[in-house]
Design a protein around this motif. Structure first.
Motif, PDB file in Angstrom:
ATOM      1  N   ARG A 160      -9.121  -0.419   5.192  1.00  0.00           N
ATOM      2  CA  ARG A 160      -8.781   1.004   5.143  1.00  0.00           C
ATOM      3  C   ARG A 160      -9.982   1.811   4.654  1.00  0.00           C
ATOM      4  O   ARG A 160     -10.265   2.887   5.154  1.00  0.00           O
ATOM      5  N   GLU A 209       0.824  -1.205   0.000  1.00  0.00           N
ATOM      6  CA  GLU A 209       0.000   0.000   0.000  1.00  0.00           C
ATOM      7  C   GLU A 209       0.856   1.251   0.000  1.00  0.00           C
ATOM      8  O   GLU A 209       2.035   1.219   0.287  1.00  0.00           O
ATOM      9  N   THR A 217       0.008   4.105   1.858  1.00  0.00           N
ATOM     10  CA  THR A 217       0.077   4.739   3.174  1.00  0.00           C
ATOM     11  C   THR A 217       0.902   3.891   4.128  1.00  0.00           C
ATOM     12  O   THR A 217       0.803   2.680   4.120  1.00  0.00           O
ATOM     13  N   LYS A 248      -6.807  -5.679   3.393  1.00  0.00           N
ATOM     14  CA  LYS A 248      -6.198  -4.464   3.945  1.00  0.00           C
ATOM     15  C   LYS A 248      -6.829  -3.233   3.292  1.00  0.00           C
ATOM     16  O   LYS A 248      -7.129  -2.255   3.969  1.00  0.00           O
ATOM     17  N   ARG A 249      -7.068  -3.320   1.967  1.00  0.00           N
ATOM     18  CA  ARG A 249      -7.692  -2.204   1.251  1.00  0.00           C
ATOM     19  C   ARG A 249      -9.102  -1.959   1.794  1.00  0.00           C
ATOM     20  O   ARG A 249      -9.477  -0.828   2.116  1.00  0.00           O
TER      21      ARG A 249
END
Lengths: 381, 287
Positions: A205, A7, A9, A201-202
């Motif tokens: 987020r 990612e 970030t 994870k996306r």
């Protein structure tokens, strides 16, 4: 390398700065099962605070109590002692259907007689959300997990990866205060699992919901988590960020369970400005950051990729051990060396195959291993 | 050659079954159909006269017994669902390690002949027997109360006889329901009742369907319970068939009633299957 994710970030190191307070708190939680003549302590003593919006992993081998811990958060198991709090509220003894958390089961546990859309709408219907709102949210969440065109299908008509995403959507659509995931990727093949790790994870987020993730796969935990609790035999051995867990394992178990670790034993000769020195023959030495006193036996860990392998004797400011190369395994981007050191410890060394590092040593060569003092840690032996 | 053998093998393996069915089911059925269209008597013999008039005749004569049989069968089936479903549910979800024992207990009555078991009910339910006698002497029932020779006794007898046929298929389906699915329903805010109605019950429908067929068909055609536990007002169509065959030797009439009953049951089953959705039936057949 362990904390590198795909990612953009960076992984936040201090999730508590996000605000919102603790989503989940376990206070002195223990769970014992009666079995035959005695009891089995599945969870001995767990104290844990999971922050709002955090991706938190419970990592450990099977039978370590991680799934029982999660099931106590969900309400499927009641703790023998201790308190479970959700958003500060004591929910110990509250039924699962009255807790504002949702679970993604390892086997997905989709309702086989319902379409994908009906599966996803199940929770909202029980909560008596208006029909228009249900339709909107189901459509929205199915788009998020990229299954918008599969709404009418039955679970059996979907692939394993698609079923997994339905299970995720079915839980997420309720916007719970926390999502509990019980080894959700375990049934998928390696490639799909890696893709889903990034996907999870996306999604986490994007929706900003607290994820509690149970896994025995250390790679998975390191890749996705904000923080990890490493569990063994019903207790938390170490709690920290992936980097902390990997770089500074607190116990021998953590050092052995997470990644590959080299363990060196020795007797402290003397302290050098915050470091202790372990002396061996022929100028070999190990420097370690510890307050151990002279004469004490210690166990020192060092990660294979922190070690430098060379033909020449390194400087005295480094830990340095001499040994003979037993095995060389070429892995593409790295080469793995198994080295037997002079005092009998087998060491594993990973060397990056950078442009100028062609063929550092061959089988049978005598080599020097060296690493910086801050890369090794003393464990209670 | 080898390939031919492999394609023929399943058919050859099924052969004994087909021959059995042909010899002992298809041939007798055609024979009975033929018989129903004959006239005559046991002394002078029966001649084929294509007497289709026997059908309206038996319906007109025995419509009451036919309706009673269907009503008793329906009541017994409902009773079996009411008793059997919770039983199957309990064994499947809470039976733990003793599931096999509970199933054996359920099947244990089959080790005794059905007639003997029904007769023992007659003793138990007798006006001054173990149950009624005790209740009467305790003053819980009036002295004139009786159960035998009533429709209640027959329906309870039928439900008792065919209960395992309801429990077993429901159990077989419930046993395969993943407990995590039920947990998932609870997790998604469903109460215990909602989880049952929305998830467990729909998943168990194929078993329930099979159970209804296995109980309704034989209990509608049963004659043992009605003749042992029932009185003259509780005659079922099975008793009529039996007496027409074995007492009156009126073979054509008995055959005709048999076919009327069969036709009614077949029509009933197919409309039931249609109402429940063919998918469920196919699923039952696939098992």
């Amino acid at each position: 390398m362990a904390t590198t994710t795909t990612e953009e970030t960076p992984v936040p190191q201090e999730p508590s700065t996000r605000g919102g307070g603790a989503a989940i708190a376990l206070e002195g939680v223990a769970k014992a099962y009666r079995s035959g003549h005695g009891t089995i302590d599945a969870v001995r003593q767990v104290d844990l605070t999971i922050e709002q919006g955090e991706f938190f992993s419970l990592l450990g081998p099977s039978g370590c109590g991680k799934t029982t811990t999660m099931r106590m958060i969900a309400g499927f198991e009641e703790p023998t002692s201790g308190v479970v709090r959700l958003a500060g509220e004591d929910v110990t003894g509250v039924a699962p259907n009255r807790r504002d958390v949702n679970m993604v089961f390892q086997s997905y546990a989709l309702f086989p007689h319902m379409s994908v859309a009906d599966n996803v709408a199940f929770g909202l219907k029980r909560k008596k959300v208006a029909a228009v709102e249900i339709t909107r949210r189901v459509t929205e969440i199915l788009e998020l997990v990229e299954l918008g065109d599969r709404a009418k299908y039955k679970p059996a008509q979907l692939s394993g990866g698609q079923q997994q995403r339905v299970a995720l959507a079915r839980a997420l659509v309720n916007r719970p205060s926390a999502l509990l995931l019980d080894e959700p990727l375990a049934a998928l093949d390696l490639k799909l699992r890696q893709a889903m790790q990034i996907e999870l994870k996306r999604i986490q987020r994007e929706v900003g919901i607290t994820f509690v993730y149970v896994t025995h796969d250390q790679g998975e935990a390191l890749t996705m988590s904000d923080r990890i609790a490493v569990m063994n035999k019903g207790v938390i051995e170490q709690l920290g960020t992936p980097a902390q867990i990997y770089e500074t394992p607190a116990t021998r178990f953590v050092a052995g369970f997470i990644g590959t670790s080299n363990l060196v034993t020795g007797v402290v000769a003397r302290g050098v400005g915050g470091y202790s020195r372990l002396d061996y023959s022929d100028g070999q030495q190990v420097l370690v950051r510890t307050d151990a006193i002279s004469g004490e036996h210690v166990l020192v860990t060092v990660r294979p990729e922190k070690i430098h392998l060379g033909k020449h004797q390194p400087g005295t400011d480094l830990s340095r051990l001499r040994g003979t190369v037993r095995e060389v395994v070429y892995m593409g981007s790295t080469t793995h060396y198994a080295v037997d050191t002079a005092q009998g410890t087998g060491m594993t060394v990973f060397q990056q195959n950078v442009s100028d590092a062609s063929n550092l040593a061959e089988r049978g060569d005598t080599v020097w291993l060296s690493w910086r003092p801050e890369h090794s840690y003393a464990l209670p032996s | 050659m080898a390939r031919e053998r492999t394609t023929a093998t399943p058919y050859l393996l099924a052969m004994p079954g087909w021959i059995w069915l042909a010899a002992f089911f298809v041939v007798p059925i055609i024979g009975m159909l033929w018989m129903s269209l004959m006239t005559g008597n046991i002394v002078t013999g029966f001649q084929p006269t294509f007497n289709f008039g026997v059908y309206p005749q038996v319906i007109a004569t025995y419509w009451e017994q036919i309706l009673r049989s269907l009503a008793y069968g329906l009541c017994a089936t409902l009773l079996c669902i009411a008793i059997g479903y919770p039983l199957a549910f309990w064994i499947a979800f809470h039976g733990g390690r003793n599931k096999a024992t509970y199933l054996l207990l359920l099947l244990l009555p089959f080790f005794v002949s059905q007639i003997l078991r029904t007769i023992s009910w007659k003793f138990l339910l007798a006006d001054n027997g173990v149950i009624l006698g005790t209740l009467k002497s305790a003053g819980l029932l009036p002295d004139g109360a009786h159960v035998l020779s009533t429709s209640t006794a027959v329906v309870f007898g039928l439900a008792y006889t065919f209960l395992p046929f309801m429990v077993l298929p429901i159990y077989a389906v419930l046993e395969r329901v993943d407990h995590r699915i039920v947990e998932a329903a609870h997790d998604l805010y469903a109460s215990r009742i909602q989880a049952f109605v929305r998830v467990v019950l729909p998943l168990s429908l194929p078993g329930l369907f099979a159970g209804v067929l296995l109980v309704f068909v034989p209990s509608s055609a049963d004659y043992v319970n009605a003749s042992v536990l029932g009185g003259t007002h509780n005659t079922m169509i099975g008793n009529i068939i039996q007496s027409q065959y074995l007492v009156n030797n009126a073979y054509p009439v008995a055959s005709a009633i048999t076919f009327v009953l069969m036709a009614i049951l077949l029509v009933g089953i197919f409309s039931y299957a249609k109402a429940l959705g063919t998918e469920q039936v196919m699923e039952v057949q696939a098992k």
